[in-house]
Scaffold this motif. Sequence first.
Motif, PDB file in Angstrom:
ATOM      1  N   VAL A 252      -0.989   5.326   4.810  1.00  0.00           N
ATOM      2  CA  VAL A 252      -1.040   6.683   4.278  1.00  0.00           C
ATOM      3  C   VAL A 252      -2.467   6.923   3.798  1.00  0.00           C
ATOM      4  CG1 VAL A 252      -0.097   8.302   2.612  1.00  0.00           C
ATOM      5  CG2 VAL A 252       1.356   6.476   3.496  1.00  0.00           C
ATOM      6  N   ILE A 253      -3.130   7.900   4.404  1.00  0.00           N
ATOM      7  CA  ILE A 253      -4.507   8.216   4.041  1.00  0.00           C
ATOM      8  C   ILE A 253      -4.588   9.706   3.735  1.00  0.00           C
ATOM      9  CG2 ILE A 253      -6.912   8.231   4.812  1.00  0.00           C
ATOM     10  CD1 ILE A 253      -6.180   5.893   6.686  1.00  0.00           C
ATOM     11  N   ASN A 254      -5.007  10.029   2.517  1.00  0.00           N
ATOM     12  CA  ASN A 254      -5.129  11.409   2.055  1.00  0.00           C
ATOM     13  C   ASN A 254      -3.839  12.202   2.232  1.00  0.00           C
ATOM     14  OD1 ASN A 254      -7.816  11.000   1.334  1.00  0.00           O
ATOM     15  ND2 ASN A 254      -8.545  11.598   3.374  1.00  0.00           N
ATOM     16  N   GLY A 255      -2.704  11.577   1.987  1.00  0.00           N
ATOM     17  CA  GLY A 255      -1.412  12.249   2.071  1.00  0.00           C
ATOM     18  C   GLY A 255      -0.866  12.391   3.478  1.00  0.00           C
ATOM     19  N   VAL A 256      -1.585  11.897   4.489  1.00  0.00           N
ATOM     20  CA  VAL A 256      -1.141  11.985   5.884  1.00  0.00           C
ATOM     21  C   VAL A 256      -0.661  10.607   6.320  1.00  0.00           C
ATOM     22  CG1 VAL A 256      -1.831  12.504   8.249  1.00  0.00           C
ATOM     23  CG2 VAL A 256      -2.786  13.827   6.352  1.00  0.00           C
ATOM     24  N   LEU A 257       0.542  10.562   6.893  1.00  0.00           N
ATOM     25  CA  LEU A 257       1.100   9.296   7.366  1.00  0.00           C
ATOM     26  C   LEU A 257       0.497   8.926   8.711  1.00  0.00           C
ATOM     27  CD1 LEU A 257       4.902   9.878   6.583  1.00  0.00           C
ATOM     28  CD2 LEU A 257       3.154   8.911   5.101  1.00  0.00           C
TER      29      LEU A 257
END
Length: 177
Positions: A161-166
């Motif tokens: 999960v990076i910056n709220g994106v899976l």
Amino acid sequence: MELFGSQIESIYLIVLIVSSLLTVLYIFFGDIIEGMSESTGFLNPTLILSFFTFLSAIGYILEKLTPFGTSAVLGISIILALALDTLLNYFVLIPLSNAEESLVYTEDSLKGRVGRVITSIPKDGFGEVLIESYSGAVAKSAVSFDNIDIASGENILVIDVINGVLHVTIQESFDDY
């Protein structure tokens, strides 16, 4: 019997009305009071208000309906109010506070979870996945970890999960091996 120049039944009734009004005010302004009571830890306003409500209600009823003396009524009221307060705490308030915490998820807790694509994920774009659990379902935006197209309806595995994106990949079943 009289206390402070008033009948004891009147005092029980006044305490009942005041504690009920304070309970209603606590419902509306409880967040402010909870912020102040965080430092004490053991003084829960809900338990204090419910104790006085139980005490005054039981005392009023016992004074009106029983031939017991005022001291006996007060003693019985205190014992029953403590018992009801304890039951309220252990069977209502503690489970509610635990349930509230269990509904919360963090982005790190989504790593390794299995979900389903609900909006297809293009090679260089965003899609949407649905991750279901016992406490509900979470829909999050997602990209392909392997930079491939992932069709709607595919089962996926959350890698990161990076910056709220899976960042997800297609879940491989054991039947393939």
